[in-house]
Design a protein around this motif. Structure first.
Motif, PDB file in Angstrom:
ATOM      1  N   ARG A  44       0.962  -1.183   0.122  1.00 25.59           N
ATOM      2  CA  ARG A  44      -0.165  -0.194   0.098  1.00 25.59           C
ATOM      3  C   ARG A  44       0.787   1.425  -0.024  1.00 25.59           C
ATOM      4  O   ARG A  44       0.333   2.323  -0.409  1.00 25.59           O
ATOM      5  N   HIS A  45       2.267   1.104   0.539  1.00 21.66           N
ATOM      6  CA  HIS A  45       2.807   2.379   0.701  1.00 21.66           C
ATOM      7  C   HIS A  45       4.166   2.224  -0.104  1.00 21.66           C
ATOM      8  O   HIS A  45       5.130   1.248   0.364  1.00 21.66           O
ATOM      9  N   GLU A  46       4.388   3.203  -0.917  1.00 18.71           N
ATOM     10  CA  GLU A  46       5.736   3.259  -1.312  1.00 18.71           C
ATOM     11  C   GLU A  46       6.792   3.871  -0.406  1.00 18.71           C
ATOM     12  O   GLU A  46       6.283   4.892   0.353  1.00 18.71           O
ATOM     13  N   PRO A  47       8.091   3.381  -0.232  1.00 22.60           N
ATOM     14  CA  PRO A  47       8.910   4.173   0.650  1.00 22.60           C
ATOM     15  C   PRO A  47       9.237   5.423   0.407  1.00 22.60           C
ATOM     16  O   PRO A  47       9.266   5.818  -0.761  1.00 22.60           O
ATOM     17  N   VAL A  48       9.326   6.292   1.506  1.00 23.13           N
ATOM     18  CA  VAL A  48       9.595   7.615   1.538  1.00 23.13           C
ATOM     19  C   VAL A  48      10.727   8.299   1.977  1.00 23.13           C
ATOM     20  O   VAL A  48      11.331   7.646   3.169  1.00 23.13           O
ATOM     21  N   GLY A  49      11.586   9.188   1.503  1.00 26.59           N
ATOM     22  CA  GLY A  49      12.648   9.645   2.002  1.00 26.59           C
ATOM     23  C   GLY A  49      13.859   8.580   2.452  1.00 26.59           C
ATOM     24  O   GLY A  49      14.005   7.664   1.569  1.00 26.59           O
TER      25      GLY A  49
END
Length: 432
Positions: free
Chosen positions: A387-392
């Motif tokens: 559900r979530h693409e890695p950020v930073g």
């Protein structure tokens, strides 16, 4: 003498305890203020000059806390206009936190992945002289409309990643209880919203607003979290203590966001005393804010080193839950950056060298077989990855992500690589 000013001498009347009366009788002109505090003509002119740029509004209750014989009274410094507000600082900005730039619809800021800020009014019971939104608060040309709020609610509905909504302003508690409830209900009805937070300074500057009616309404919408804004121990009056008790007794979690202000609370003793009063009244010290780079508050700003000094005096010297997180809200919309004294001195693969609050240096032995973290069969992690693409920095830690470096926008490296690629292309063509 003005009836409004005479009323400041008595704190036991029915009117005094009515928050609507407090709102109606705010001190909003220099003439009204001068009837309560003796100023010479030069001082009146200075205050008027600041008022012409940044409006003034002081509740009778908060005005009654001013020590009229002390020009450096911390209450006075937070509410009475100062000509220093007109001095432009080197780093001053109208919108230092880039709230407008991160605003997809009017009055809503979406900076962090799973939470948003929704401004429900631009009015406050009192206009704090250190306010980061001085450009908006009290400006009749920037009034928040029902349409603005509805657009914000629709935006939240359309973004299922949003689980936390902060209602702010202005001050949401200056709205009528019915009006505020309509807004809370609209947000609460969104299935993916788990938490509603409200930012308010009324327990400090107008504690009469924390009525039984308001508390009964808030209880219907748990979980509601409230962050208030005490900056100095002198703001803890019997009225303020009673307001906090009503909220806490209703099961509402309370936090406090203090702003570090030069001449008001930039002292380890004051902040420690403030923290102890907060926890005594069931309020968690949440943030200690470095003063923002907003236009008109340069004279309140301290060096970041002062905040570090205060944290050194708190960490290890009082209960952990009485220590706020010291943060710099990064200019340009970078968000809140925690700033701490340096407790990690060095590290290798086998040992980490640390110091404690007393200056004692110790070694922490790292595990010989650290393993690989969470189980590969963990369903929670799998669902999160889908559900979530890695950020930073998460991109660099994620073993399934091939990112090897994060290059800031505008970095010379990109321009240099582009230029060199062009040169290499020309050279290859010449060789041919």
């Amino acid at each position: 003498m003005n009836a409004k000013i005479l009323s400041l001498q008595s704190r036991n009347t029915v009117d005094w305890m009515d928050w609507r009366w407090q709102m109606k009788h705010r001190l909003q002109s220099v003439e009204e203020l001068a009837e309560y505090i003796d100023f010479n003509n030069e001082k009146i002119r200075d205050i008027q000059m600041a008022c012409d740029v940044f409006p003034m509004s002081i509740t009778p209750y908060y005005a009654s806390l001013i020590n009229k014989d002390d020009p450096r009274c911390p209450i006075r410094m937070q509410c009475i206009p100062n000509p220093q507000e007109l001095i432009e600082g080197r780093g001053d900005m109208d919108d230092p936190l880039h709230e407008d730039a991160d605003s997809p619809v009017p009055g809503l800021t979406h900076r962090y992945p799973d939470r948003v800020l929704l401004l429900v009014t631009n009015e406050c019971s009192m206009y704090c002289r250190h306010c980061t939104r001085k450009r908006k608060v009290g400006d009749n040309n920037r009034c928040t409309t029902e349409k603005d709020i509805d657009l914000g609610v629709e935006y939240i509905k359309a973004h299922p990643e949003i689980r936390d909504v902060l209602l702010s302003g202005g001050d949401p508690f200056i709205l009528s209880t019915n009006h505020l409830e309509r807004i809370i209900r609209k947000v609460k009805e969104i299935p993916h919203v788990q938490v509603i937070r409200i930012g308010t300074r009324t327990p400090v500057v107008m504690p009469q607003r924390i009525t039984d009616e308001l508390v009964r309404m808030l209880k219907k919408y748990h979980p509601v979290w409230i962050n208030t804004h005490f900056n100095h121990p002198r703001e803890f009056t019997p009225e303020a203590v009673q307001a906090l008790a009503r909220l806490a007794d209703a099961g509402i979690p309370l936090g406090n966001q203090t702003v570090l202000l030069r001449g008001v609370n930039d002292c380890p003793v004051i902040i420690k005393k403030l923290s102890h009063l907060l926890v005594k009244n069931r309020v968690r010290p949440y943030y200690l804010y470095q003063c923002d780079l907003s236009r008109g508050i340069e004279h309140f700003r301290t060096p970041v080193a002062k905040g570090i000094e205060i944290m050194e005096a708190l960490i290890g010297h009082t209960s952990g839950f009485a220590v706020p997180t010291y943060v710099v809200d990064a200019p340009g919309g970078g968000g809140k950056i925690p700033v701490l004294p340096n407790y990690q001195l060095s590290m290798t693969n086998t040992k980490t060298v640390l110091r404690n609050y007393e200056g004692v240096i110790c070694v922490y032995e790292e595990p010989q077989n650290p393993g690989s973290g969470c189980s590969p069969t963990c369903s929670l992690c799998k669902e999160h990855i889908i559900r979530h693409e890695p950020v930073g920095l998460q991109k660099l830690f994620d073993p399934s992500n091939l990112t090897v470096s994060l290059v800031p926008e505008g970095n010379r490296r990109k321009a240099r690589y582009t230029a060199r690629k062009g040169e290499a292309h020309v050279y290859r063509n010449q060789k041919k």
